[in-house]
Enzyme design. Structure first.
Site, PDB file in Angstrom:
ATOM      1  N   HIS A   6      32.206  29.186  53.698  1.00  0.00           N
ATOM      2  CA  HIS A   6      32.791  30.069  53.174  1.00  0.00           C
ATOM      3  C   HIS A   6      32.059  30.530  52.460  1.00  0.00           C
ATOM      4  O   HIS A   6      31.819  31.768  52.154  1.00  0.00           O
ATOM      5  CB  HIS A   6      33.999  29.109  51.999  1.00  0.00           C
ATOM      6  CG  HIS A   6      33.965  29.892  50.620  1.00  0.00           C
ATOM      7  ND1 HIS A   6      33.237  29.334  49.247  1.00  0.00           N
ATOM      8  CD2 HIS A   6      34.563  30.226  50.248  1.00  0.00           C
ATOM      9  CE1 HIS A   6      33.589  30.561  48.418  1.00  0.00           C
ATOM     10  NE2 HIS A   6      34.836  30.262  48.538  1.00  0.00           N
ATOM     11  N   CYS A  51      24.059  64.370  35.257  1.00  0.00           N
ATOM     12  CA  CYS A  51      22.975  63.613  34.966  1.00  0.00           C
ATOM     13  C   CYS A  51      23.461  62.277  34.209  1.00  0.00           C
ATOM     14  O   CYS A  51      22.450  61.609  34.174  1.00  0.00           O
ATOM     15  CB  CYS A  51      22.625  64.340  34.512  1.00  0.00           C
ATOM     16  SG  CYS A  51      21.751  64.769  32.748  1.00  0.00           S
TER      17      CYS A  51
END
Ligand code: PEP
Ligand code: MG
Length: 903
Positions: free
Chosen positions: A482, A859
């Site tokens: 897992h 930006c």
């Protein structure tokens, strides 16, 4: 016609196929597909995800006719298997497994061996001639059923370590100890029979009910529990992390059991058609003889390699399947090739060999880390399996991040003390303080501490702690455990199967090779080679340029994308880094960052304290050489590429100290009374600084600041141009709301530039543009575009002002907004396309209506977010700009946007 809820598969036929994932879940759809292809799959049927949504919407009711449909499908399975469910002499056993549309490894429940009871046991013993096997299957059923159906699904929440599964497993350990054996396989039928009696007593005592002996009660109990597990805590947590919709629901697969634990001629395993850790094109897998699937995943026994090339340090001495069962291995190898060719992607397979007969139990697209994803995509493209555009879509942009991940400094690593070795399950370096539970990991991480989660083995209940940990370390488990699976999916540093660790969770200690470590002690992990070191080893940035597959994928990306990719950088070092990552210019230089250096801040403060323009100009002259030097460095680093430089943006008080000691220090440094500083700080105080005297408003009131910055930019540009550097400055005015503000600042810039160029006798081309970050600027973009030679969207401020959420304070409530689904995501991370996006799109349209070739970019932080990049592509921006380390991610995201939106 009544709605179809149950889909049969088996015997070379199927009612479903791989395309029906929404209805049948990934597992069900692929079982149907494999069965349809004639691959040996035990027969079974899938209860569709619509049953799950029905159950959720009706508080636990099943659709009409479901029970009859299940009965019909079950009888088809019985026919193919020539067995009967619940029959005392000829019993069929089935498994009940979950299966959502996308794989959620281990997050939901599974119950195996259903149909086994005191009544059917004798029949199965008579048929198999193996009493041990039958009782082994029975004790597994009891363990799983009591855990999944009788405890979890019933909503019982036991104390840590007191879960029914734990209590039963303790009995198993006890039994092994009494018998003096190490492995479960060494217990005989009689031992297991005794164990089963003890199990039942404990269940009755702890859960106050009997384990059900009626096979149909078992079947429907398991089906209900698996549907219920869709809303279990760990499944919900996983869905949040992976952005999976709660509405989808899970399917349930009921399938005839085949047994890998029927003796020495039986086995079970998991395999990948390519190595999921490196991406190398080699069949990779693990298996166990005489075991059921859960044994391989749980990591309680050391798995063996399926072939010689899959061998690891831990499995080196154990025989491979290739050697042990060569015929079955050959068959498996042939099937895996066929399946990969069919799906054209790396598959994760589960198989079982029952008494010499091979069955495929599952195929699904295999999870892979970023390094492997990139290699596989490129190699499959080269092999002709997939086209370039498919290869590009195969890699999640975030996975590229892993290739840019820091590694432990090799020099320091050489000198560091090795604590232990394990399996390299997740690449890169991880340093942090040891914690032993997922909850502790979460608490510590919330306090800003870097943690490494150390567990014997992880279970899906640990995902929240695994998520926040810098790295994960487990004592048990193989490469398909897992922990390995989850870490691989997230690209997190992880080491599993580190057998030397002796963990005491209660005492919060870890003994390893004679050394005892406590909670909070620091360790370092190299997840690429699987070594654990004592103490903190410095991390070094990665060098993706050495990875030939990465380079090839980026080449594909550059070919397919339309958007330009720039970077936000304020110094030559970051600029160079970004350029190495493929940046095609700078989209934002925040000049204020240049004023904070120890050599500059006092000049800046002097400027702020000045009483008049003359005083300010004098101080600004001291800042000028620093600014010019910085710009020269950046221009050189970006030779041949455009560089957008923004004039001063933040409110001035950000440059002054707030506490008394620092104010005193400043007074001494500048030779002014401390009172003057205090008074200035007070006078600069604003109630809403984000909406106050900042951005172009500073330039309007103090034009000398803009003039000094323009002078520094143009002087630097002229100087480097003289040296042969190709320079393209773009001067950007922040936070304008009206075109008049921009015009005012543009005049200052142009006038200054003219003066400088005349003085130095060199001409450079430059642009003057603006940020669009105030809603009014977007609304009046047609007017703004008359003055602006380019637009750059400042979506941080635009989001702040459109929502009216303070970017500095929204962290208090935004997570809850997302949790309560008031917002789909944090709008400061992923652009709100519906609201803010409208302003962006409108601004571009209006802007270009006045200036046809207006260059437009972004930006704000969103320039590095793949989802937002897709939007930027659609609204026809010219480029996105993001931090240097996101440049490669943006390159890939931009290519994916182009592919996705191809008409
Ligand atoms: C913006 O507002 O999106 C932006 C880039 O500017 P800053 O984050 O510096 O305010
Ligand atoms: Mg801004």
């Amino acid at each position: 016609m009544a709605k179809k809820y149950v889909y049969f598969f088996g015997g070379g036929n199927a009612e479903g196929n791989a395309k029906m994932k929404e209805k049948l879940g990934g597992k069900g759809a692929n079982l149907a597909e494999m069965s349809g292809l004639g691959i040996p799959v035990p027969p079974g049927f899938t209860l569709s995800t619509e049953v799950c949504t029905h159950v959720m919407n009706t508080k636990g009711k099943y659709p009409n006719g479901l029970k009859t449909d299940v009965k019909t499908a079950l009888s088809k399975v019985e026919k193919l298997m020539t067995l009967k469910y619940g029959d005392p002499t000829n019993p069929l056993l089935v498994s009940v497994r979950s299966g959502a549309r996308v794989s959620m490894p281990g997050m939901m429940e599974t119950v195996l061996n259903l149909g086994l009871s005191e009544k059917t046991i004798p029949g199965l013993i008579a048929k198999s001639g193996n009493e041990r096997f039958v009782y082994d299957a029975y004790r597994r059923l009891i363990t799983m059923y009591s855990d999944v159906v009788m405890e979890k699904s019933a909503g019982i929440e036991p104390k840590e370590g007191m879960g029914i599964r734990n209590q039963l497993e303790k009995e198993l350990e006890k039994m092994k100890k009494t018998k003096g054996v190490k492995n479960d396989t060494e217990l005989n039928g009689n031992d297991l029979k005794k164990l089963v009696t003890t199990y039942k007593k404990i269940i009755k005592k702890v859960l106050k009910t009997d384990f059900p002996e009626d096979p149909f009660q078992q079947l429907w109990g398991a089906i209900a529990a698996v549907f219920h597990s869709w809303n279990g805590k760990r499944a919900v947590t996983y869905r949040r992390i992976e952005n999976i919709s709660d509405e989808w629901g899970t399917a349930v697969n009921v399938q005839a059991m085949v047994f890998g634990n029927m003796g020495k001629n039986s086995a079970t395993g998991v395999a990948f058609t390519r190595d999921p850790a490196t991406g190398e094109n080699k069949f990779y897998g693990e298996f166990l003889v005489n075991a059921q699937g859960e044994d391989v995943v749980a990591g309680t026994r050391t798995p063996q390699a399926i072939n010689e090339s899959s061998k690891t340090l831990a499995s080196k001495h154990l025989p491979s399947l290739e050697k042990l069962m060569p015929k079955r291995y050959k068959q498996l190898e042939k099937i895996q090739k066929r399946i990969e060719m069919h799906y054209k992607d790396m598959q994760d397979l589960e198989f079982t060999i029952q008494d010499g007969k091979l069955y495929m139990l599952q195929t699904r697209v295999g999870k892979r880390n970023g390094i492997a994803a990139v290699r596989m995509a490129v190699e499959m493209c080269r092999e002709g399996l997939i086209k370039e555009d498919v290869a590009l879509m195969r890699v999640k942009p975030e996975q590229i991040d892993e290739l840019l991940h820091p590694m432990l400094d090799p020099k320091a690593q050489k000198k560091a003390k090795i604590l232990a070795r394990g399996l390299p399950a997740g690449p890169g370096g991880g340093i942090g303080q040891i914690v032993f539970t997922a909850d502790d990991a979460e608490t510590w991480a919330k306090k800003g501490k870097p943690v490494i989660l150390v567990r014997n083995e992880t279970s899906p209940e640990d995902v929240h702690g695994m998520r926040v940990a810098q790295a994960i370390l487990t004592a048990k488990g193989g490469m398909t455990s897992h922990a390995a699976l989850v870490a691989r999916g997230w690209g997190k540093c992880c080491i599993v199967g580190c057998g030397a660790l002796n963990i005491n969770v209660n005492k919060r200690t870890l003994m390893v090779n004679g050394k005892t470590l406590k909670e909070g002690d620091s360790i370092s992990l190299n997840g690429t080679i699987g070594v654990v070191y004592e103490g903190k080893i410095p991390l070094l940035p990665a060098d993706p340029e050495k990875n030939v597959y990465y380079k090839a994928l980026m080449k594909f990306a550059d070919k397919h994308r339309r958007l330009g990719i720039r970077t936000n950088a304020d110094n030559p070092k970051d600029s160079k880094q970004a350029r190495r990552f493929g940046a095609e210019g700078i989209g934002l230089t925040r000049t204020e960052h240049m004023f904070f250096g120890p050599d500059r801040i006092s000049a800046m403060r002097e400027m702020i304290l000045a009483d008049d323009e003359a005083g300010r100009k004098k101080a600004l002259q001291k800042l000028l050489p620093f600014q010019r030097k910085d710009f020269i460095g950046i221009f050189k680093a970006m030779d041949g590429l455009p560089v957008t430089i923004r004039t001063l943006d933040p409110p001035l008080h950000e440059f002054l100290p707030n506490d008394a000691d620092s104010q005193k220090e400043m007074a001494v440094q500048l030779g002014v009374p401390v009172q003057k500083i205090k008074a200035k700080v007070q006078s600069l105080h604003e109630t809403n600084p984000m909406l106050g005297h900042r951005g172009c408003r500073l330039g309007v009131t103090y034009p000398e600041i803009t003039a000094m910055q323009a002078q520094a930019i143009i002087e630097a540009a002229c100087r480097v141009a003289k040296q042969g550097v190709k320079v393209f400055p773009e001067i950007m005015i922040p936070l304008i709301g009206t075109v008049e503000e921009l015009e005012n600042q543009k005049d200052v810039v142009i006038e200054t530039a003219k003066m400088v160029m005349k003085r130095v006798g060199i001409k450079v081309k430059y642009l003057v543009g603006t940020m669009i970050e105030i809603p009014r600027a977007a609304l009046t973009a047609d007017q703004v575009a008359e003055a602006a030679e380019f637009f750059s969207y400042g979506t941080n401020d635009l989001t702040q002002m459109t929502f009216g959420y303070s970017r500095d304070d929204a962290g208090v409530f935004l997570p809850e907004y997302v949790d309560k689904k008031i917002l789909p995501a944090d709008p400061f991370q992923t652009l709100d396309q519906t609201g803010v996006g409208q302003l962006v799109a409108m601004g571009i349209k209006k802007g270009r209506s006045k200036r046809k070739n207006l260059k437009v970019g972004i930006c704000g932080e969103h320039g590095g977010d793949p989802n937002s990049i897709d939007f930027c592509h659609r609204v026809n921006m010219d480029y996105v700009s993001c931090s240097p380390f996101r440049v490669p991610i943006a390159r890939l995201a931009a290519a994916q946007a182009a592919i996705r939106n191809k008409k």
